[in-house]
Design an enzyme around this catalytic site. Structure first.
Site, PDB file in Angstrom:
ATOM      1  N   HIS A  95      65.979  66.890  56.253  1.00 40.23           N
ATOM      2  CA  HIS A  95      64.864  67.834  56.383  1.00 40.23           C
ATOM      3  C   HIS A  95      65.100  69.052  55.490  1.00 40.23           C
ATOM      4  CE1 HIS A  95      61.932  70.593  58.102  1.00 40.23           C
ATOM      5  NE2 HIS A  95      61.341  69.532  58.633  1.00 40.23           N
ATOM      6  N   GLU A 165      57.786  65.530  52.544  1.00 35.25           N
ATOM      7  CA  GLU A 165      57.392  66.855  53.027  1.00 35.25           C
ATOM      8  C   GLU A 165      57.403  67.841  51.871  1.00 35.25           C
ATOM      9  OE1 GLU A 165      60.182  68.406  55.898  1.00 35.25           O
ATOM     10  OE2 GLU A 165      61.808  68.189  54.484  1.00 35.25           O
TER      11      GLU A 165
END
Length: 248
Positions: A95, A165
């Site tokens: 992430h 993302e």
């Protein structure tokens, strides 16, 4: 081929027992599209509790991080075995917040991914570019570099879900257009085909992870390479149900 739609909820550093109970009970009581796989990723102290609350077979629980050793003198870390022991089946790795705040680089993320897969959990592998990289026109080079590090260590991708993302869209309210997302997802799939073969490329799910919410999720409905969402803030709210049902 039809890939099972996948919606992950990343609670990040948010939630209490009472708020997590409310979120899970909302899902337990909602009419969810049965063709969607849902994974809830609460903070580590609540993994066990979240698992105990889930009543729907299509909903499972994942961790937000895991270490690359099975045990030992690694204060503050959680092992894959511990995550599995409390009933979690997935882990988010790579992430952008781990990359940015905890200085996790491509190599470390690749090692963590390989280890987690070897221990029998699924991995939600996050990749994406910053605003500066987007402005410089290097989006594809960045995501291909991030993927290549993992490809060098992982040959079996059957338990990997990729989450694209765009870092500039996380928590900002900005979102890539569905057309932009489709274009990048398609390029990611082409890169996977080149490196791992057409079968793996067609079977690997690629999620969109940039400020998806109850209103914009439906606008991605007809994009063939968008196989779901990794949701941040909206996963804590009632609109999470709308995101799960955005294909139905």
């Amino acid at each position: 081929m039809a890939r099972t739609f996948f919606v992950g909820g990343n609670f990040k550093l948010n939630g209490t027992k009472s708020s997590i109970k409310e979120i899970v009970e909302r899902l337990n009581n909602a009419k969810l599209d049965p063709k969607v796989e849902v994974v809830l990723c609460p903070p580590a102290p609540y993994l066990d509790y979240t698992v105990s609350l889930v009543k729907k077979s299509q909903v499972s629980v994942g961790a937000q991080n895991a270490y690359l050793k099975a045990s030992g003198a690694f204060t503050g870390e959680n092992s894959v075995d511990q995550i599995k022991d409390v009933g979690a089946k997935w882990v988010i790795l790579g992430h952008s917040e781990r990359r940015q705040y905890f200085r996790e680089d491509d190599q470390l993320i690749a090692e963590k991914t390989a280890f987690a897969l070897s221990q029998g959990v699924g991995v939600i592998l996050c990749i994406g570019e910053t605003l500066d990289q987007k402005k410089a026109g290097t989006t594809l080079q960045v995501v291909e570099r991030q993927l290549q590090a993992v490809i060098d260590k992982v040959k079996d991708w059957s338990n990997v879900v990729i989450a694209y993302e765009p870092v500039w869209a996380i928590g900002t309210g900005l979102a890539a257009t569905p057309e932009d997302a489709q274009e990048i997802h398609h390029s990611i799939r082409e890169f996977l085909a080149k490196k791992l073969g057409e079968k793996t490329a067609q079977e690997t799910r690629i999620l969109y992870g940039g400020s998806a919410n109850g209103k914009n999720a439906v606008t991605f409905k007809d994009k063939p390479d968008v196989d779901g969402f990794l949701v941040g803030g909206a996963s804590l709210k009632p609109e999470f149900v709308d995101i799960i049902n955005s294909r139905s």
